[in-house]
Design a protein around this motif. Sequence first.
Motif, PDB file in Angstrom:
ATOM      1  N   ILE A 117      -0.121  -0.381 -11.236  1.00 16.80           N
ATOM      2  CA  ILE A 117       1.075  -0.253 -12.067  1.00 16.80           C
ATOM      3  C   ILE A 117       2.304   0.086 -11.232  1.00 16.80           C
ATOM      4  O   ILE A 117       3.380   0.283 -11.753  1.00 16.80           O
ATOM      5  N   ALA A 118       2.105   0.178  -9.935  1.00 18.95           N
ATOM      6  CA  ALA A 118       3.262   0.454  -9.091  1.00 18.95           C
ATOM      7  C   ALA A 118       4.393  -0.472  -9.485  1.00 18.95           C
ATOM      8  O   ALA A 118       4.164  -1.643  -9.793  1.00 18.95           O
ATOM      9  N   LEU A 119       5.609   0.029  -9.470  1.00 21.21           N
ATOM     10  CA  LEU A 119       6.800  -0.722  -9.877  1.00 21.21           C
ATOM     11  C   LEU A 119       6.853  -0.930 -11.370  1.00 21.21           C
ATOM     12  O   LEU A 119       7.775  -1.528 -11.884  1.00 21.21           O
ATOM     13  N   ARG A 168       4.780   1.456  -5.478  1.00 18.27           N
ATOM     14  CA  ARG A 168       4.320   2.844  -5.546  1.00 18.27           C
ATOM     15  C   ARG A 168       4.023   3.213  -6.984  1.00 18.27           C
ATOM     16  O   ARG A 168       4.396   2.511  -7.915  1.00 18.27           O
ATOM     17  N   ASP A 185       4.727  10.062  -5.446  1.00 17.90           N
ATOM     18  CA  ASP A 185       4.101   9.016  -4.634  1.00 17.90           C
ATOM     19  C   ASP A 185       5.200   8.124  -4.049  1.00 17.90           C
ATOM     20  O   ASP A 185       6.170   7.793  -4.738  1.00 17.90           O
ATOM     21  N   GLY A 229       4.112   5.378  -1.997  1.00 24.05           N
ATOM     22  CA  GLY A 229       3.426   4.157  -1.570  1.00 24.05           C
ATOM     23  C   GLY A 229       3.064   4.213  -0.105  1.00 24.05           C
ATOM     24  O   GLY A 229       3.693   4.928   0.691  1.00 24.05           O
ATOM     25  N   SER A 230       2.047   3.456   0.262  1.00 23.42           N
ATOM     26  CA  SER A 230       1.573   3.472   1.650  1.00 23.42           C
ATOM     27  C   SER A 230       2.010   2.218   2.410  1.00 23.42           C
ATOM     28  O   SER A 230       2.161   2.234   3.625  1.00 23.42           O
ATOM     29  N   PHE A 252       9.995   6.721 -13.535  1.00 17.90           N
ATOM     30  CA  PHE A 252       9.797   6.083 -12.232  1.00 17.90           C
ATOM     31  C   PHE A 252      10.934   6.412 -11.267  1.00 17.90           C
ATOM     32  O   PHE A 252      10.752   6.457 -10.064  1.00 17.90           O
ATOM     33  N   MET A 280      -6.040   8.545  -0.623  1.00 19.42           N
ATOM     34  CA  MET A 280      -4.773   7.879  -0.968  1.00 19.42           C
ATOM     35  C   MET A 280      -5.057   6.492  -1.501  1.00 19.42           C
ATOM     36  O   MET A 280      -5.848   5.745  -0.947  1.00 19.42           O
ATOM     37  N   THR A 284      -3.219   3.129  -3.797  1.00 22.18           N
ATOM     38  CA  THR A 284      -2.065   2.569  -4.503  1.00 22.18           C
ATOM     39  C   THR A 284      -2.519   2.172  -5.893  1.00 22.18           C
ATOM     40  O   THR A 284      -3.708   2.041  -6.151  1.00 22.18           O
ATOM     41  N   THR A 285      -1.578   1.996  -6.763  1.00 25.07           N
ATOM     42  CA  THR A 285      -1.977   1.655  -8.124  1.00 25.07           C
ATOM     43  C   THR A 285      -1.355   0.331  -8.516  1.00 25.07           C
ATOM     44  O   THR A 285      -0.276  -0.025  -8.078  1.00 25.07           O
TER      45      THR A 285
END
Lengths: 322, 322
Positions: B6-8, A196, A201, A203-204, B299, B1, B3-4
């Motif tokens: 950089i998630a996490l 995410r 956010d 995450g999906s 985060f 929507m 996601t990115t």
Amino acid sequence: MKTTAIALGVAALALALPVTAQSGAGTTPGPSEIVAAAPASEWIAIAPEDLLVMTLAPGAEGKAREVVIQLMPPPFSQGWVENIRTLARAGWYDGIAVTRVQDNYVVQWGDPHAEDEARAKPLPDGLRVMRADAYTANATTIAIHEMPPSEGKRSVHHGRGDAYAEFTGFTRGWPTAYDHEREWPVHCYGMVGVGRSYSPDTGSGAELYTVIGHAPRHLDRNIALVGRVVEGIEHLSSLPRGTGPLGFYKDPAQNVPIRSIRVASDLPEGERPRFEYLSTEGETFARYADARANRRDPFFIVPAGGADICNIPVPVRRMGDE
Amino acid sequence: MKTTAIALGVAALALALPVTAQSGAGTTPGPSEIVAAAPASEWIAIAPEDLLVMTLAPGAEGKAREVVIQLMPPPFSQGWVENIRTLARAGWYDGIAVTRVQDNYVVQWGDPHAEDEARAKPLPDGLRVMRADAYTANATTIAIHEMPPSEGKRSVHHGRGDAYAEFTGFTRGWPTAYDHEREWPVHCYGMVGVGRSYSPDTGSGAELYTVIGHAPRHLDRNIALVGRVVEGIEHLSSLPRGTGPLGFYKDPAQNVPIRSIRVASDLPEGERPRFEYLSTEGETFARYADARANRRDPFFIVPAGGADICNIPVPVRRMGDE
């Protein structure tokens, strides 16, 4: 004086491995022997609806690389789990890639172009947007959890807390942590979670990761866990580490393409992998957990007297292997 | 929507990584920022006598593969540590190989012919035979350990026990566990230990392993720990997993040859790697450990309120990188 190649032998997590001649005969059974002796009634088949088959592009020398993931049952993370089935059924995952391999942390896969609005893969309709409070569930099983192990039902491990939670234990085959109100799955090796962006956010499910190092338990309650790798984790954990920030591959040519991710129930019946897990409510699991916490096989001198929740991996095996 | 990628992102153990723009500006510093701001006086140079340089045969495309190991200081495991220096100085390790890679457990290296008396490599003279009671040391520092963190000296983590020990903490830069009499190093990710056969054998140091998975703490007090990998662990952790029992390579052609293992002080001065670690008795380490236990970077939603001893890796860096 001579060292031996079997050094460290029986110290190993040898669940899927043959029991060596040396560790048998007249000695107390080790964890893997206890599991091997479990009656068929304590093994629970995993529904094909709860298994994902992820096929990576072939590796060196054209070697097939397949990873099987078990999705988490209620009451945990079901909104994301449903999204993942939706994404798999839309074929959305086909052609995405492993983009990040950070040593002692995670392997992550998703749309390599997610950051670029012009090139990002459009998500299918019908995805649910989950709230952060769904990272945990009501601890409805608390009464059972608190039963002492001698009264049946739960493993000897139950009720012990750790640095991260008041209590830890196992619920329906999964390692969890809990307090008097909430319960949540925990980040052990091989667990699968939802990448995410910054909160709010959540995450999906389009971006996923699995743990390939020491349990990053600080992520518990901060990200949705949706499953665990039950076969083929070596295809992810042995990938070259990314050399960019956070272990992302610097060069897109290093990304590992994902051919497809399928829900097993959508595969022709003959192609569905079939797995089962050892009930965490049974006699055998209690003895297995106790043996993990107190190794009595001949290699050991000092039994630990306890075990971390992530050092009691729930036994899972292919059906037909028993 | 969307996601990115950089998630996490900031959830990562980002010690050696640039701090991203997002995690800076006006927010509480994360663990890596705290370490980066440590005064030079809190960094302790590692003696060249305590560093091993292990050179593997080059990898794919002729890529060099070097692993640097820091040996453990007194009062821990010094008999084995001396043996390892003796073996390195005799050139005994040159030509041995990595023979075992077991997922979520260990990578092990030694003489591939150790089991075959006719072909086993003779060990040099002068190796000490250690007793199992040397797996632990006198807990001479217990009085200091028990000081509350506010009185200085020790990290906030000190004094917390876990499933494996009454107390855990840090001594002279190393994670340890202890009770009121004895103290011992613990099996965290990257720790290096001495393979052995069944007790009473304690191993010589000719066969070594490093942890590449969740901390196998049940090995604590059952095997000698002698050091930790401080650079290049990815050359070991990303090796293909062995498909034989216990993760041994089935085909000797899969073994990864070790060209040499040298004590850094035996190398020409210009070729010696130079490393330093963050004092575990300083102010910065206490703040770092506290930040690892209570992630406040943007985060995170729920700080854990604690951290496993193996989730507070002692910061080690190449000198000249500061």
